[in-house]
Scaffold this motif. Structure first.
Motif, PDB file in Angstrom:
ATOM      1  N   GLY A  76       0.893  -1.207   0.353  1.00 44.02           N
ATOM      2  CA  GLY A  76      -0.176  -0.015   0.167  1.00 44.02           C
ATOM      3  C   GLY A  76       0.895   1.242  -0.131  1.00 44.02           C
ATOM      4  O   GLY A  76       0.467   2.205   0.201  1.00 44.02           O
ATOM      5  N   ARG A  77       2.380   1.112  -0.489  1.00 44.40           N
ATOM      6  CA  ARG A  77       3.005   2.485  -0.744  1.00 44.40           C
ATOM      7  C   ARG A  77       2.817   3.764  -1.618  1.00 44.40           C
ATOM      8  O   ARG A  77       2.308   3.499  -2.368  1.00 44.40           O
ATOM      9  N   MET A  78       2.837   4.564  -1.035  1.00 49.48           N
ATOM     10  CA  MET A  78       2.977   5.857  -2.126  1.00 49.48           C
ATOM     11  C   MET A  78       3.889   6.452  -3.029  1.00 49.48           C
ATOM     12  O   MET A  78       4.123   6.623  -3.400  1.00 49.48           O
ATOM     13  N   PHE A  79       5.235   6.318  -1.727  1.00 49.41           N
ATOM     14  CA  PHE A  79       6.430   6.359  -2.530  1.00 49.41           C
ATOM     15  C   PHE A  79       7.196   5.519  -1.676  1.00 49.41           C
ATOM     16  O   PHE A  79       7.543   4.827  -0.581  1.00 49.41           O
ATOM     17  N   ASP A  80       7.453   4.571  -2.853  1.00 56.86           N
ATOM     18  CA  ASP A  80       8.703   3.537  -2.172  1.00 56.86           C
ATOM     19  C   ASP A  80       9.839   3.855  -2.500  1.00 56.86           C
ATOM     20  O   ASP A  80       9.890   3.966  -3.470  1.00 56.86           O
TER      21      ASP A  80
END
Length: 469
Positions: free
Chosen positions: A412-416
């Motif tokens: 669910g990451r937006m900025f990995d």
């Protein structure tokens, strides 16, 4: 206590601890300037065609009403003249960072969130090779607005700053993400306070604010910049597109106010509704500029035509050869959602997927639309297409950007951090074959569009004949 009482109690407890609210920024002079000065927020003038469609007769000035008082045309003319000066320098002159520097050009930077790492890698690698085009106007929306502040800056470390802005070790350095269902109470999937502080610190370390001469190298570099930097965003109340001239802000107010205004403007341009926390400047809410324009181009072209016409003594309508460069911070092909839309018919899944589809079409349509408003002349672009096959060495092992993307999505990451590192590496690789030329549809009939021939047309329909088995 009954069941309804427990539900109500749980609701109140969740909403009390989860409500995020808006991120409020105060900028002196943003919408109402002191006497004798011009506000930092400017309405985007409509094009003649847009005015006709909206039934607004007449066009009082070539650039719209109220656009010259801020000094915008003067600054753009100066930026153009400086670009001409750079072009005429000797190839061995140290001031000429690109020996093959071409005509003054316009750079358009799109949105894309974490995909901005692609553009950061691409541009920084071009700079290392001495192949950055001769930009004199740079526009950006969303993540492109942050990139524009580095690319248009007048500081020797700007390319290192650009890479550092898209290099993170933890997602919470950028956003405070929450579970999707909590958006019912928080109003968004992620808070933007960490990003706001990150931008503020990049512009001016907080320890120097309030001093007689605060040490704000980034703001000083923006004030000295000889390139125009325009950032676009949407006012939620009216739905209208506005822009800010970053050079104007950097030169017309104190360092601490400029820091708040520039950071607030960049954040407002990045505040995609529902996805990110609402951003308000002086009490008014703003949305991501990409909601209306994926690439902020029409106004840049009008400005470019105006100053080039003045400088060359040619009619504005005859100027159609100014180079445009477009960086699409992301791919043009929409990634499949692995059947999530089929399996999960809930509102959040549907809304996110619909937003992704609309955004993707807007991105592609905006680039295509450039050719309609600029039938001839060079339009060069680059996108992150091909990212999924790019291999990247991570912790001693070779992996693909697609593998890292899928892993980040499952979490669910937006900025990995790992995926962004792979994107930056891919951007650097793409800089070796940088630009594609958009086909022209010139009015002089010298089109590069493929001709329609008999061979590519389908056979005539005959409803009386049976369909082939």
């Amino acid at each position: 206590m009954g069941r309804m009482g427990l539900i109500l109690l749980a609701y109140l407890a969740l909403s009390a601890c989860a409500t995020r609210g808006s991120l409020d920024v105060h900028c002196n002079g943003f919408t109402e300037a002191p006497p004798g000065k011009i506000a930092f927020r400017h309405p985007l003038p409509l094009s003649p065609i847009e005015r006709q469609i909206r039934g607004q007769e007449g066009f009082l000035t070539p650039l719209g009403d109220g656009q010259t008082e801020s000094g915008l045309l003067t600054r753009t003319l100066y930026a153009y003249q400086q670009a001409v000066f750079r072009q005429k320098l000797h190839a061995a002159d140290p001031l000429k960072d690109n020996p093959a520097l071409g005509d003054p050009a316009v750079l358009l930077l799109s949105g894309g969130g974490q995909w901005g790492a692609f553009g950061a890698g691409f541009l920084s690698r071009l700079a290392e090779k001495g192949e950055v085009p001769n930009f004199f106007v740079i526009t950006g929306v969303s993540t492109g607005s942050m990139q524009a502040m580095f690319v248009g800056s007048d500081h020797p470390d700007k390319w290192q700053w650009l890479k550092a802005a898209y290099t993170i070790d933890k997602e919470h350095r950028v956003v405070r993400r929450n579970a999707k269902w909590r958006a019912l109470f928080t109003g968004s999937f992620a808070g933007l306070v960490p990003l706001y502080h990150r931008i503020e610190t990049a512009l001016c370390p907080p320890t120097t604010l309030g001093a007689d001469q605060p040490d704000c190298p980034a703001i000083s570099a923006l004030a000295k910049a000889d390139r125009q930097i325009l950032v676009g965003y949407i006012e939620a109340r009216s739905g209208d597109f506005y822009y800010s001239d970053i050079h104007q802000i950097a030169t017309r107010t104190s360092a601490d106010n400029a820091r708040a205004c520039i950071a607030g403007t960049a954040l407002a341009s990045s505040a995609m509704p529902v996805t990110f926390q609402q951003v308000r400047i002086n009490g008014r809410a703003y949305y991501d500029g990409g909601v209306r324009q994926s690439v902020f181009a029409n106004w840049a072209e009008q400005l470019g035509r105006a100053v080039r016409a003045y400088e060359t003594k040619r009619p504005a309508e005859s100027i159609n050869d100014m180079p445009f460069y477009v960086i699409r911070n992301g791919p043009t092909a929409l990634s499949e959602d692995n059947g999530e839309a089929d399996k999960s018919p809930d509102a959040f899944t549907a809304a996110q997927r619909a937003q992704a589809i609309v955004t993707n079409q807007l991105e592609v349509g905006s680039i295509a639309g450039l050719r309609l408003q600029k039938p001839g002349g060079p339009i060069r672009f680059v996108t992150a297409d091909g990212w999924d096959k790019h291999l990247f060495m991570l912790k001693g092992k070779s992996t693909s950007c697609k593998t890292l993307y899928d892993t980040a999505k499952k979490k669910g990451r937006m900025f990995d951090p790992d995926f962004m590192a792979c994107l930056m590496d891919y951007g650097r690789a793409r800089a070796d074959k940088p630009w594609s030329d958009l086909m022209s549809i010139s009015a002089d009939r010298k089109e590069s569009l493929p001709p329609i021939t008999k061979e590519i047309l389908p056979p005539p329909a005959n409803d009386n004949e049976p369909s082939p088995q």
